[in-house]
Design a protein around this motif. Structure first.
Motif, short mmCIF file in Angstrom:
data_model
loop_
_atom_site.label_atom_id
_atom_site.label_comp_id
_atom_site.label_asym_id
_atom_site.label_seq_id
_atom_site.Cartn_x
_atom_site.Cartn_y
_atom_site.Cartn_z
N ASP A 273 0.83 -1.21 0.00
CA ASP A 273 0.00 0.00 0.00
C ASP A 273 0.87 1.25 0.00
O ASP A 273 2.05 1.21 0.36
N ASN A 274 0.27 2.37 -0.39
CA ASN A 274 1.02 3.64 -0.47
C ASN A 274 1.67 4.03 0.84
O ASN A 274 2.79 4.55 0.87
N GLU A 275 0.97 3.76 1.95
CA GLU A 275 1.54 4.13 3.25
C GLU A 275 2.74 3.26 3.64
O GLU A 275 3.47 3.59 4.57
N LEU A 276 2.95 2.17 2.91
CA LEU A 276 4.08 1.28 3.18
C LEU A 276 5.30 1.59 2.31
O LEU A 276 6.36 1.01 2.51
N GLN A 277 5.15 2.46 1.34
CA GLN A 277 6.20 2.65 0.34
C GLN A 277 7.54 3.10 0.94
O GLN A 277 8.60 2.62 0.53
N ASN A 278 7.53 3.99 1.91
CA ASN A 278 8.80 4.41 2.52
C ASN A 278 9.48 3.25 3.23
O ASN A 278 10.70 3.07 3.13
N GLU A 279 8.69 2.47 3.94
CA GLU A 279 9.23 1.31 4.65
C GLU A 279 9.78 0.28 3.67
O GLU A 279 10.87 -0.27 3.86
N HIS B 210 9.11 2.87 -7.75
CA HIS B 210 7.99 2.38 -6.94
C HIS B 210 8.21 0.88 -6.71
O HIS B 210 8.78 0.19 -7.56
#
Length: 363
Positions: free
Chosen positions: A111-117, A136
């Protein structure tokens, strides 16, 4: 009555058993019968295709002395939208014809909120082989392969280095965030059993047929394709990448226990008999020393195993009918004083009436 071993049951990524039990309100005794009935049918299907189930053990169960890899391909470097085909067209000829592996694959999704992790974890574990630009997570296609010798592991990397879409690999031999995460997103693709490729096909297609539904060029490299209905493949032939038992996935262990016992009790206690403990301290002394366990008391060893029992799934579920014993194996990892990861396989007898585990062996 013959003894029987079921190498693995996948109720973690395959919901068939759980849905069946809940929909028909089946108790453990009936589920035990249903699971074993399905397994009997699986054996018949495999035998009809000239496949010996016992030959699949090495690619269906984890091994303390084998390596695992996640090969990483940058799909943005592949012109075709069917980049999976392009990757396997390159990869299939590189396999050792006389080896056996389970192969899983999929995009590095999140998910988008996981991208940094996911970005941070990706760079912290990748062993890079070619240049790439991270845009991405979903641009990366990952192929997981188990049951590799050190030589096979290194040769795959070496043979792929000149292939520009191959940008690196994850060493997934030991537990890590990446190994656990990939276990939740990668899908079972096929089994390579020496010169035979085993695939699943539709449940409404007869098991007398053999169909290459994923259309990868196996035959081009001299492999023979055998397929069977997904209902059997999904439950009994789907390899589970090792990870701790997450909350909500405990039923996977329950169904595995139910395959050997009509009574399922939660595991409550580890039992190590005094003579068994002395045996471990003498005959298995080398393994205990390597794992920094040689100085452990019986109580300390029992407590450690109790803590580790949820760190992985169980496999090699065996019903020793001649001795009325149910047993299974589990693989645990320990970090010794030299910061080396030591893997230990432990065999247990499962006493289903009271949820006790009696340690049988350790290696």
């Amino acid at each position: 009555m013959n003894d029987r071993t079921i190498y693995t049951i996948n109720a973690r990524g395959n919901m068939f058993l759980e849905v069946t039990k809940e929909y028909f309100s089946l108790d453990d005794e009936v589920m035990h019968s249903e699971i074993n009935g399905m397994f009997n049918e699986l054996i018949k299907i495999l035998n009809s295709k000239g496949i010996n189930y016992k030959s699949l053990k090495s690619c269906l169960t984890p091994k303390y002395d084998r390596k695992e890899i996640g090969l990483i391909f940058d799909s943005s470097k592949i012109e075709s939208n069917w980049y999976g085909y392009e990757v396997f067209e390159k990869l299939i000829p590189l396999f050792n014809k006389d080896s056996s592996h389970s192969i899983l694959c999929g995009d590095y999704i999140g998910d988008n909120e996981l991208q940094n992790e996911l970005f941070f974890r990706f760079y912290s574990q990748i062993k890079q082989t070619n240049e790439f630009k991270y845009q991405h997570s979903t641009q990366f296609f990952i192929v997981y392969i188990n049951n590799l010798s050190e030589n096979m592991f290194n040769k795959l990397i070496s043979d792929l280095t000149d292939y520009q879409p191959f940008i690196g690999f994850f060493d997934l031999t030991n537990q890590s965030f990446m190994k656990s995460y990939l276990s939740t997103i990668l899908a079972n693709s096929f089994i390579k059993n020496n010169r035979t490729i085993i695939l699943e096909h539709e449940d409404d297609r007869d098991n007398s047929e053999n169909v290459n539904l994923i259309s990868y060029p196996f035959e081009k490299s001299g492999y023979e394709v055998k397929s069977l209905q997904g209902i059997y493949y999904g439950v009994f032939l789907s390899y589970k990448i090792e990870r701790e038992v997450f909350e909500g996935f405990e039923s996977d262990t329950d169904f595995s226990l139910n395959s050997i016992s009509p009574i399922v009790s939660k595991i409550k206690e580890i039992e190590i008999e005094e003579n068994k403990f002395e045996y471990l301290k003498t005959v298995k002394k080398g393994k205990l020393k390597k794992a920094n366990l040689i100085a452990y008391s019986k109580k300390e060893l029992t407590q450690l195993i109790q803590k580790k029992i949820k760190s992985n799934y169980i496999y090699n579920m065996t019903d020793l009918k001649t001795h009325n014993i149910f047993k299974f194996d589990i693989l645990i990892e320990l970090l010794n004083t030299m910061d080396e990861i030591v893997k230990i396989t432990i065999g247990f007898e499962y006493k289903s009436e009271n949820g006790k585990l009696r340690l049988i062996t350790l290696y």
